[in-house]
Design a protein around this motif. Structure first.
Motif, PDB file in Angstrom:
ATOM      1  N   GLY A 179     -45.105   5.506 -24.790  1.00 44.98           N
ATOM      2  CA  GLY A 179     -44.012   6.468 -24.823  1.00 44.98           C
ATOM      3  C   GLY A 179     -42.723   5.992 -24.185  1.00 44.98           C
ATOM      4  O   GLY A 179     -41.687   6.650 -24.305  1.00 44.98           O
ATOM      5  N   LYS A 180     -42.775   4.848 -23.509  1.00 45.93           N
ATOM      6  CA  LYS A 180     -41.573   4.317 -22.872  1.00 45.93           C
ATOM      7  C   LYS A 180     -40.833   3.374 -23.828  1.00 45.93           C
ATOM      8  O   LYS A 180     -41.390   2.884 -24.805  1.00 45.93           O
ATOM      9  N   ALA A 181     -39.587   3.120 -23.517  1.00 46.81           N
ATOM     10  CA  ALA A 181     -38.776   2.220 -24.343  1.00 46.81           C
ATOM     11  C   ALA A 181     -39.112   0.764 -24.027  1.00 46.81           C
ATOM     12  O   ALA A 181     -39.335   0.398 -22.871  1.00 46.81           O
ATOM     13  N   SER A 182     -39.126  -0.063 -25.059  1.00 46.61           N
ATOM     14  CA  SER A 182     -39.425  -1.485 -24.888  1.00 46.61           C
ATOM     15  C   SER A 182     -38.222  -2.244 -24.339  1.00 46.61           C
ATOM     16  O   SER A 182     -37.082  -1.774 -24.405  1.00 46.61           O
ATOM     17  N   LEU A 183     -38.493  -3.421 -23.812  1.00 45.60           N
ATOM     18  CA  LEU A 183     -37.437  -4.277 -23.263  1.00 45.60           C
ATOM     19  C   LEU A 183     -36.341  -4.524 -24.285  1.00 45.60           C
ATOM     20  O   LEU A 183     -35.146  -4.409 -23.990  1.00 45.60           O
ATOM     21  N   GLY A 184     -36.724  -4.869 -25.511  1.00 45.25           N
ATOM     22  CA  GLY A 184     -35.716  -5.125 -26.542  1.00 45.25           C
ATOM     23  C   GLY A 184     -34.884  -3.909 -26.863  1.00 45.25           C
ATOM     24  O   GLY A 184     -33.680  -4.013 -27.124  1.00 45.25           O
ATOM     25  N   SER A 185     -35.503  -2.732 -26.833  1.00 43.22           N
ATOM     26  CA  SER A 185     -34.753  -1.501 -27.093  1.00 43.22           C
ATOM     27  C   SER A 185     -33.764  -1.217 -25.977  1.00 43.22           C
ATOM     28  O   SER A 185     -32.639  -0.770 -26.231  1.00 43.22           O
TER      29      SER A 185
END
Length: 493
Positions: free
Chosen positions: A179-185
């Motif tokens: 549910g968390k945002a990825s590094l690339g995002s």
């Protein structure tokens, strides 16, 4: 532009949060930006909007070392003991039990927790000193070994996650729970892109030749989580259209599609003006990006213009779509075109059994292409402003899982220490950071948590991780979470 708040839905109201509603939601600001056909406010580093589209006006926080990053992710956890963490004294420990004083009651996976013994399995591979500093590198990595003076090796990585899915989710998104945002995002959201015709964040999943079974990869690893969906990674495919539905259907040409998108955009803009939902604006942006990608992506993936000496440098698999070598060459082409973050997932590193049979194949997949990528970036003048990261989600045990012989062994998951390397922008080439005990089981010097790694990546991209937040569920969300973390300063140039 006015927005009728009486038509604001309950879901939109709570989804936008109080501070965003004060400005009538993120959607209003984004829609206004789209109307200007430029993206967002001018970046703080002085780059023009032609050079950078999107991103936050307050970023970067400081002068970045890296303009872009390429993350080579070895999914399944490569064995640090057989590749980077040389433990010659373990030869005398063959088939002896791991001492309790070393294990210290550490949690084990269910795959080995029921074993009656934990026999030591020394690496069967030879190590030799490489580079000016004499860094010890396994014979499995002859090409990468020639690059040790350009990379910084971190041997003291650790994580709390002991199983693949939470571990890879943890290192890619900053949390073991989905549910968390990825590094690339995060990077796409914060820094935008230097090419409006390509996504800021592209993902590839490479084929592999080691263990046939491999852990599944879920799109949450490159997903945007709570960030608007326009910031999620775009996955390239190795066969057919590089991106699903990139080609127009039969009977639909570019002019017809353009008229269709214009009509759809007008409808979505009306919805955005009425409701102020950021996802409506994200949808407009994604449709427009998809239209531009119809031209830019085929050009990106067509390597027929690459000279033969470049193809030879990456190895014999480079012309086979979907191979790691092919993905590495494409990652350089992406970097040239201004893609902010590229991530290559290479699966098959989960050697619970028959490691000597599978690990050499895995290393052959990646060794020459990794070295070639660094060479290619340097000879094109891109090495000093491109960050390259190599590593997996955790390490592997010194003790054997299952049957042990002098010829073969398997290793279980090991989160307490593993090795990664970084190269390029802002990295001190030739550095070796951290130490582990004689069993490559516990970190004995300079421990580095995966949060520290992510904080360091953000720092090199010009971002202070502690100030880079997004409001969601009553918390200023951060990639590095709320726990303490610090930069890996000794490896920074």
């Amino acid at each position: 532009m006015s927005i009728d708040l009486t038509n604001l839905t309950r879901r939109s109201f709570f989804g936008q949060s109080a501070d965003r509603l004060a400005a009538v939601g993120l959607g209003a600001a984004a829609l206004a930006a789209l109307d200007q056909q430029t993206g967002y406010a001018a970046p703080a580093d002085g780059a023009t909007l032609a050079q950078r589209s999107g991103g936050l006006p307050a970023l970067p926080h400081h002068e970045p070392k890296a303009k872009r990053a390429i993350y080579l992710f070895m999914s399944g956890a490569p064995s640090q003991i057989d590749m980077w963490d040389h433990k010659p004294q373990m030869g005398e420990w063959f088939d002896k039990d791991l001492p309790d004083s070393i294990r210290q009651g550490q949690r084990l996976t269910t795959m080995t927790s029921g074993q009656a013994r934990f026999p030591i399995a020394p690496s069967i591979y030879k190590f030799a000193p490489q580079g000016a500093a004499g860094t010890m590198v396994s014979e499995l990595l002859p090409h990468t070994a020639t690059k040790v003076d350009e990379i910084a090796l971190v041997k003291s990585m650790y994580t709390e996650a002991i199983n693949h899915d939470p571990a890879i989710t943890y290192i890619c998104t900053g949390n073991q729970l989905p549910g968390k945002a990825s590094l690339g995002s995060w990077l796409s959201y914060g820094l935008g892109t230097e090419n409006e015709n390509l996504p800021a964040f592209l993902v590839m999943t490479a084929s592999w030749t080691g263990r046939k079974e491999a852990q599944a990869l879920y799109n949450r690893l490159w997903g945007s989580g709570f960030l608007p969906s326009k910031y999620q990674g775009v996955a390239l495919r190795s066969s057919g259209d590089p991106v699903l539905y990139l080609s127009n259907p039969d009977g639909l040409d570019a002019k017809v599609r353009r008229r269709m998108l214009d009509s759809l955009s007008r409808l979505n803009r009306q919805t955005a003006q009425t409701v102020g939902d950021p996802e409506t604006v994200a949808r407009i942006a994604q449709y427009e990006m998809a239209f531009r990608m119809q031209t830019s992506v085929p050009d990106l993936t067509d390597i027929s213009d690459e000279p033969q000496y470049i193809l030879d440098m990456y190895g014999p698999d480079v012309t086979k779509p979907g191979t790691f070598a092919n993905c590495c060459l494409l990652s350089r082409r992406m970097a040239e075109r201004g893609v902010r973050f590229t991530q290559i997932f290479h699966r098959g590193w989960d050697q619970h059994a028959n490691l000597p049979g599978d690990l050499p194949n895995q290393c052959r997949d990646v060794d020459q292409p990794c070295a070639a990528l660094l060479t290619d970036l340097r000879q094109r003048g891109m090495f000093d402003d491109t960050l390259v990261v190599w590593g997996g989600e955790f390490g592997r045990t010194i003790y054997c899982q299952g049957k042990l012989t002098k010829e073969t062994y398997g290793r279980d998951h090991h989160p307490k220490c593993f090795s990664i390397w970084l190269a390029g922008a802002g990295i001190q080439g030739g550095a070796v950071h951290g130490e582990t005990d004689d069993f490559s089981y516990n970190v004995t010097k300079d421990p580095v948590h995966i949060r520290d790694l992510n904080a360091t990546i953000l720092h090199l991209m010009g971002i202070d991780h502690s100030r880079f937040t997004y409001p969601f569920q009553g918390l200023d969300q951060k990639l590095t979470g709320v726990e303490e973390c610090s930069l890996i300063s000794p490896i920074l140039a």
